[in-house]
Design an enzyme around this catalytic site. Structure first.
Site, PDB file in Angstrom:
ATOM      1  N   PRO A 223       0.795  -1.230   0.000  1.00 35.42           N
ATOM      2  CA  PRO A 223       0.000   0.000   0.000  1.00 35.42           C
ATOM      3  C   PRO A 223       0.829   1.283   0.000  1.00 35.42           C
ATOM      4  CG  PRO A 223      -0.092  -1.083   2.141  1.00 35.42           C
ATOM      5  CD  PRO A 223       0.564  -2.047   1.204  1.00 35.42           C
ATOM      6  N   ASN A 224       0.307   2.248  -0.724  1.00 36.76           N
ATOM      7  CA  ASN A 224       0.846   3.612  -0.838  1.00 36.76           C
ATOM      8  C   ASN A 224       2.086   3.714  -1.719  1.00 36.76           C
ATOM      9  OD1 ASN A 224      -1.116   4.932   0.872  1.00 36.76           O
ATOM     10  ND2 ASN A 224      -0.152   3.854   2.569  1.00 36.76           N
TER      11      ASN A 224
ATOM     12  N   ARG B 262       5.405  12.021  -3.431  1.00 30.65           N
ATOM     13  CA  ARG B 262       5.402  12.575  -2.066  1.00 30.65           C
ATOM     14  C   ARG B 262       6.550  11.944  -1.282  1.00 30.65           C
ATOM     15  NH1 ARG B 262       0.392  12.533  -3.473  1.00 30.65           N
ATOM     16  NH2 ARG B 262      -1.203  14.006  -2.911  1.00 30.65           N
TER      17      ARG B 262
ATOM     18  N   TYR C 267      11.592   8.034   0.649  1.00 31.38           N
ATOM     19  CA  TYR C 267      11.414   6.970  -0.339  1.00 31.38           C
ATOM     20  C   TYR C 267      12.026   7.261  -1.707  1.00 31.38           C
ATOM     21  CZ  TYR C 267       8.168   5.558   3.290  1.00 31.38           C
ATOM     22  OH  TYR C 267       7.622   5.195   4.499  1.00 31.38           O
TER      23      TYR C 267
ATOM     24  N   ASN D  27       7.834  -5.810  -1.596  1.00 32.67           N
ATOM     25  CA  ASN D  27       7.869  -4.751  -0.593  1.00 32.67           C
ATOM     26  C   ASN D  27       6.457  -4.684  -0.018  1.00 32.67           C
ATOM     27  OD1 ASN D  27       7.914  -2.515   1.001  1.00 32.67           O
ATOM     28  ND2 ASN D  27       8.953  -1.194  -0.487  1.00 32.67           N
TER      29      ASN D  27
ATOM     30  N   ALA E   2       3.443  -1.009   4.511  1.00 33.64           N
ATOM     31  CA  ALA E   2       2.949  -1.017   5.901  1.00 33.64           C
ATOM     32  C   ALA E   2       2.498  -2.415   6.342  1.00 33.64           C
ATOM     33  CB  ALA E   2       1.810  -0.017   6.052  1.00 33.64           C
TER      34      ALA E   2
ATOM     35  N   HIS F 123       4.454  -4.819   8.782  1.00 30.90           N
ATOM     36  CA  HIS F 123       4.408  -4.771  10.248  1.00 30.90           C
ATOM     37  C   HIS F 123       3.070  -5.236  10.819  1.00 30.90           C
ATOM     38  CE1 HIS F 123       7.777  -2.331   9.058  1.00 30.90           C
ATOM     39  NE2 HIS F 123       6.995  -1.427   8.530  1.00 30.90           N
TER      40      HIS F 123
ATOM     41  N   ASP G 233       1.001 -15.684   5.674  1.00 26.54           N
ATOM     42  CA  ASP G 233       0.494 -17.042   5.498  1.00 26.54           C
ATOM     43  C   ASP G 233       0.362 -17.400   4.016  1.00 26.54           C
ATOM     44  OD1 ASP G 233       0.413 -17.385   8.229  1.00 26.54           O
ATOM     45  OD2 ASP G 233      -1.756 -17.137   8.409  1.00 26.54           O
TER      46      ASP G 233
ATOM     47  N   GLU H 164      12.496  -9.830   0.584  1.00 29.77           N
ATOM     48  CA  GLU H 164      11.745  -8.682   1.121  1.00 29.77           C
ATOM     49  C   GLU H 164      12.588  -7.429   0.894  1.00 29.77           C
ATOM     50  OE1 GLU H 164      11.063  -9.221   5.310  1.00 29.77           O
ATOM     51  OE2 GLU H 164      10.512  -7.123   5.624  1.00 29.77           O
TER      52      GLU H 164
ATOM     53  N   HIS I 296      12.834  -3.152   1.219  1.00 30.22           N
ATOM     54  CA  HIS I 296      12.332  -1.872   1.720  1.00 30.22           C
ATOM     55  C   HIS I 296      13.211  -0.757   1.182  1.00 30.22           C
ATOM     56  CE1 HIS I 296       9.570  -3.843   4.373  1.00 30.22           C
ATOM     57  NE2 HIS I 296      10.550  -4.649   4.742  1.00 30.22           N
ATOM     58  N   LEU I 297      12.586   0.290   0.735  1.00 31.28           N
ATOM     59  CA  LEU I 297      13.335   1.450   0.238  1.00 31.28           C
ATOM     60  C   LEU I 297      14.107   2.111   1.369  1.00 31.28           C
ATOM     61  CD1 LEU I 297      10.273   2.617  -1.758  1.00 31.28           C
ATOM     62  CD2 LEU I 297      12.466   2.158  -2.845  1.00 31.28           C
ATOM     63  N   SER I 298      13.433   2.301   2.494  1.00 30.02           N
ATOM     64  CA  SER I 298      14.069   2.950   3.644  1.00 30.02           C
ATOM     65  C   SER I 298      14.663   1.883   4.563  1.00 30.02           C
ATOM     66  CB  SER I 298      13.034   3.786   4.405  1.00 30.02           C
ATOM     67  OG  SER I 298      11.996   2.964   4.923  1.00 30.02           O
TER      68      SER I 298
ATOM     69  N   ARG J 253      14.226   3.714  11.731  1.00 28.27           N
ATOM     70  CA  ARG J 253      12.992   4.497  11.837  1.00 28.27           C
ATOM     71  C   ARG J 253      12.245   4.132  13.128  1.00 28.27           C
ATOM     72  NH1 ARG J 253       9.893   4.522   6.288  1.00 28.27           N
ATOM     73  NH2 ARG J 253       8.925   6.290   7.363  1.00 28.27           N
TER      74      ARG J 253
ATOM     75  N   ARG K  73       8.348  -0.125  13.145  1.00 29.75           N
ATOM     76  CA  ARG K  73       8.779  -0.627  11.832  1.00 29.75           C
ATOM     77  C   ARG K  73       9.878  -1.679  11.964  1.00 29.75           C
ATOM     78  NH1 ARG K  73       6.329   3.040   8.197  1.00 29.75           N
ATOM     79  NH2 ARG K  73       6.134   5.092   9.103  1.00 29.75           N
TER      80      ARG K  73
HETATM   81  O1  CA2 Z   1      10.815   1.525   3.262  1.00 26.75           O
HETATM   82  C1  CA2 Z   1       9.910   0.888   2.713  1.00 26.75           C
HETATM   83  O2  CA2 Z   1       9.975   0.467   1.562  1.00 26.75           O
HETATM   84  C2  CA2 Z   1       8.602   0.633   3.488  1.00 26.75           C
HETATM   85  O3  CA2 Z   1       8.159  -0.687   3.170  1.00 26.75           O
HETATM   86  C3  CA2 Z   1       7.620   1.669   2.986  1.00 26.75           C
HETATM   87  C4  CA2 Z   1       6.300   1.663   3.739  1.00 26.75           C
HETATM   88  C5  CA2 Z   1       6.526   1.698   5.251  1.00 26.75           C
HETATM   89  O4  CA2 Z   1       5.281   1.562   5.917  1.00 26.75           O
HETATM   90  C6  CA2 Z   1       7.463   0.611   5.705  1.00 26.75           C
HETATM   91  O5  CA2 Z   1       7.663   0.729   7.097  1.00 26.75           O
HETATM   92  C7  CA2 Z   1       8.796   0.709   4.992  1.00 26.75           C
HETATM   93  C8  CA2 Z   1       5.459   2.883   3.365  1.00 26.75           C
HETATM   94  C9  CA2 Z   1       5.225   3.023   1.888  1.00 26.75           C
HETATM   95  C10 CA2 Z   1       4.573   4.359   1.656  1.00 26.75           C
HETATM   96  O6  CA2 Z   1       5.024   4.861   0.436  1.00 26.75           O
HETATM   97  C11 CA2 Z   1       4.863   6.186   0.210  1.00 26.75           C
HETATM   98  C12 CA2 Z   1       5.498   6.687  -0.896  1.00 26.75           C
HETATM   99  C13 CA2 Z   1       5.403   8.015  -1.185  1.00 26.75           C
HETATM  100  C14 CA2 Z   1       4.640   8.842  -0.378  1.00 26.75           C
HETATM  101  C15 CA2 Z   1       4.000   8.333   0.711  1.00 26.75           C
HETATM  102  C16 CA2 Z   1       4.097   7.002   1.012  1.00 26.75           C
END
Ligand code: CA2
Length: 152
Positions: free
Chosen positions: A15-16, A23, A28, A80, A83, A86, A93, A104, A106-108, A113, A117
């Site tokens: 998601p997102n 944004r 990210y 990836n 959210a 977590h 499953d 797996e 993750h960008l960050s 953080r 997370r």
């Molecule tokens: O670091 C990552 O890739 C995460 O999986 C990104 C998730 C975050 O909940 C994880 O803890 C770490 C959030 C993705 C949200 O992506 C956005 C991208 C642009 C603007 C807002 C949100």
């Protein structure tokens, strides 16, 4: 290069991640999801393997996409879970049930953080985890996947 082998990889985005590049570039990066997917497709194409990408903001849709692998399997998954990393026992499953190796990504750096997370429902099942290397993490994961599945 066209797909030479019958091997293929599925890239799943949670998601997102459709907001990437639009944004929060500090967390990210500035690449859009479309540009990341296009780079991965080029990389897979150069290696002669198949690739599909799928993003959803809905847990159930991601679960269903994983279930569909029973009918149309792939050799490796890069995910990836965003959210859902977590929170989602359901996605965990589903991945556990299909028994397809996955990395797996993750960008960050989730460990640099907030503490919520730091726990992932996926890491202990994953072949490996890449966290904090931005969009390059996907390429590195795909490189590993290609090397692994083309040797098998
Ligand atoms: O670091 C990552 O890739 C995460 O999986 C990104 C998730 C975050 O909940 C994880 O803890 C770490 C959030 C993705 C949200 O992506 C956005 C991208 C642009 C603007 C807002 C949100």
């Amino acid at each position: 290069m066209a797909q030479l082998s019958s091997k293929s990889v599925l890239v799943l985005h949670g998601p997102n991640l459709n907001l990437l590049g639009l944004r929060e570039p500090d967390h990210y990066g500035s690449d859009t999801l479309e540009s990341i997917n296009n780079q991965l497709k080029q990389h897979a194409d150069d290696a002669g393997i198949g690739i599909d990408t799928f993003q959803s903001n809905h847990e159930g849709e991601l679960v269903e996409r994983i279930h569909s692998l029973a009918r149309a399997p792939v050799d490796f998954i890069i995910i990836n879970p965003a959210a859902f990393t977590h929170t989602s026992v359901a996605l965990r499953d589903a991945l556990s049930a299909v028994k397809i190796p996955f990395i797996e990504v993750h960008l960050s750096n989730i460990y640099a953080r907030e503490s919520f997370r730091h726990h992932s429902y996926f890491s202990d099942l994953a072949v490996g985890v890449i966290s904090g290397l931005g969009a390059r993490g996907y390429s590195l994961a795909l490189n590993y996947a290609i090397n692994t599945i083309t040797r098998a």
